[in-house]
Design an enzyme around this catalytic site. Structure first.
Site, mmCIF file in Angstrom:
data_model
loop_
_atom_site.group_PDB
_atom_site.id
_atom_site.type_symbol
_atom_site.label_atom_id
_atom_site.label_comp_id
_atom_site.label_asym_id
_atom_site.label_seq_id
_atom_site.Cartn_x
_atom_site.Cartn_y
_atom_site.Cartn_z
ATOM 1 N N SER A 7 13.509 4.699 -10.717
ATOM 2 C CA SER A 7 13.415 5.182 -9.469
ATOM 3 C C SER A 7 14.426 4.429 -8.211
ATOM 4 C CB SER A 7 12.170 5.474 -8.881
ATOM 5 O OG SER A 7 12.180 6.098 -7.659
ATOM 6 N N HIS A 32 16.102 8.248 -11.936
ATOM 7 C CA HIS A 32 15.215 9.326 -11.149
ATOM 8 C C HIS A 32 15.622 8.845 -9.786
ATOM 9 C CE1 HIS A 32 11.490 11.467 -10.488
ATOM 10 N NE2 HIS A 32 11.365 10.726 -9.510
ATOM 11 N N ASP A 34 14.999 10.320 -5.925
ATOM 12 C CA ASP A 34 13.752 11.244 -4.965
ATOM 13 C C ASP A 34 14.242 11.734 -3.921
ATOM 14 O OD1 ASP A 34 11.126 10.793 -6.630
ATOM 15 O OD2 ASP A 34 11.878 8.517 -6.211
ATOM 16 N N MET A 36 13.661 14.023 -0.460
ATOM 17 C CA MET A 36 12.389 13.968 0.427
ATOM 18 C C MET A 36 12.711 14.941 1.700
ATOM 19 S SD MET A 36 10.344 10.664 0.234
ATOM 20 C CE MET A 36 10.381 9.826 -1.247
ATOM 21 N N HIS A 65 14.124 14.690 -8.383
ATOM 22 C CA HIS A 65 13.055 15.137 -7.925
ATOM 23 C C HIS A 65 13.123 15.654 -6.469
ATOM 24 C CE1 HIS A 65 8.599 13.521 -7.249
ATOM 25 N NE2 HIS A 65 8.554 14.750 -7.245
ATOM 26 N N MET A 67 11.173 16.803 -3.455
ATOM 27 C CA MET A 67 9.788 16.883 -2.673
ATOM 28 C C MET A 67 10.255 17.741 -1.463
ATOM 29 S SD MET A 67 8.732 13.009 -3.093
ATOM 30 C CE MET A 67 10.177 12.421 -4.026
ATOM 31 N N MET A 136 2.738 13.546 -11.164
ATOM 32 C CA MET A 136 2.292 12.673 -10.076
ATOM 33 C C MET A 136 1.154 11.736 -10.147
ATOM 34 S SD MET A 136 5.192 12.945 -8.349
ATOM 35 C CE MET A 136 4.948 11.470 -7.346
ATOM 36 N N ASP A 174 5.130 9.712 -12.691
ATOM 37 C CA ASP A 174 5.660 9.340 -11.655
ATOM 38 C C ASP A 174 4.902 8.634 -10.381
ATOM 39 O OD1 ASP A 174 7.506 8.646 -9.592
ATOM 40 O OD2 ASP A 174 8.121 10.627 -9.117
#
Ligand code: DX5
Ligand code: ZN
Length: 219
Positions: A7, A32, A34, A36, A65, A67, A136, A174
């Protein structure tokens, strides 16, 4: 075959090019990323341009990913930026069924994420649209938290549901995975381990990879 998906949230952002090279040098194949929105989670991180910049730099499998409360608005941009897999949350405002179908339209892999409070049973009907389910093991939004044991217990439940579906669906896990607890997560049935701070901030990242691969022997 177990994959580690490092990540980038745990990486040194001022040395990102070198951090990507480190991942490649470690023989890993996934990355990975992330993202947001400051709404679904109380934090803000990267955007589609970040994925495009990564794509120029590496052939690693870009595991995105999202979010986001409203991922539908952004799937096209992430697909065009070069994501290989996009995961959306089951708890998002947008219908996950529509989001998973939209991802598949771009010819890339579709993942569905479940938060610590979400029962795997609630996504059974969505498995026909999934290439991966992401479990998660922390509340999403921040790296560096501790792995929640109650979430690890959901992995075998999901594994059985996937077997019953007759589909080939990966399980990614994760949050809070470290050299010390990777074995537990692998034994529970994970295929892909996201490791952020546990890899990029480790004294010896090579030893982390070695431990995980040893734990995965015979799987
Ligand atoms: C949390 C993110 C994770 C996080 C993992 O919202 O989805 O990917 O970066 O970081 P570590 O491995 O440090 O818990
Ligand atoms: Zn993540």
């Amino acid at each position: 075959m177990i994959e580690i998906s490092p990540s980038v949230l745990g990486a040194d952002l001022l040395r990102l090019g070198e951090e990507i090279k480190l991942v490649e040098k470690l023989g890993l194949r996934w990355l990975h990323l992330d993202h947001m929105d400051g709404h679904f989670v109380p934090n803000i991180s990267f955007g589609p341009d970040f994925v495009a910049a990564m794509r120029k730099q590496t052939d690693l499998f870009l595991d995105v990913h999202l979010m986001f409360s409203n991922p539908m608005k952004y799937i096209r941009a992430y697909a065009k930026a070069g994501a290989n897999l996009i995961s959306v949350h089951a708890e998002a405002e947008d219908d996950p069924k529509e989001a998973l179908a939209a991802i598949a339209e771009y010819g890339i892999k579709a993942g569905l994420v479940i938060n610590p409070g979400t029962d795997p049973e609630s996504i059974r009907h969505l498995l026909p649209l999934c290439d991966m389910v992401l479990v998660m093991t922390v509340e999403p939004g921040f790296g560096g938290q501790s792995l929640r044991e109650d979430c690890v217990a959901k992995i075998p439940v999901l594994r059985e549901m996937i077997r019953e579906s007759g589909r080939d669906i990966l399980i990614e896990v994760d949050g809070g995975i470290k050299q010390e607890n990777a074995q537990k997560v692998i034994d529970a049935g994970a295929d892909v381990l996201v490791i952020g701070t546990g890899l990029f901030r480790a004294k010896d990242p090579k030893a982390v990879v070695k431990t995980v691969m040893k734990a995965a022997e015979g799987k």
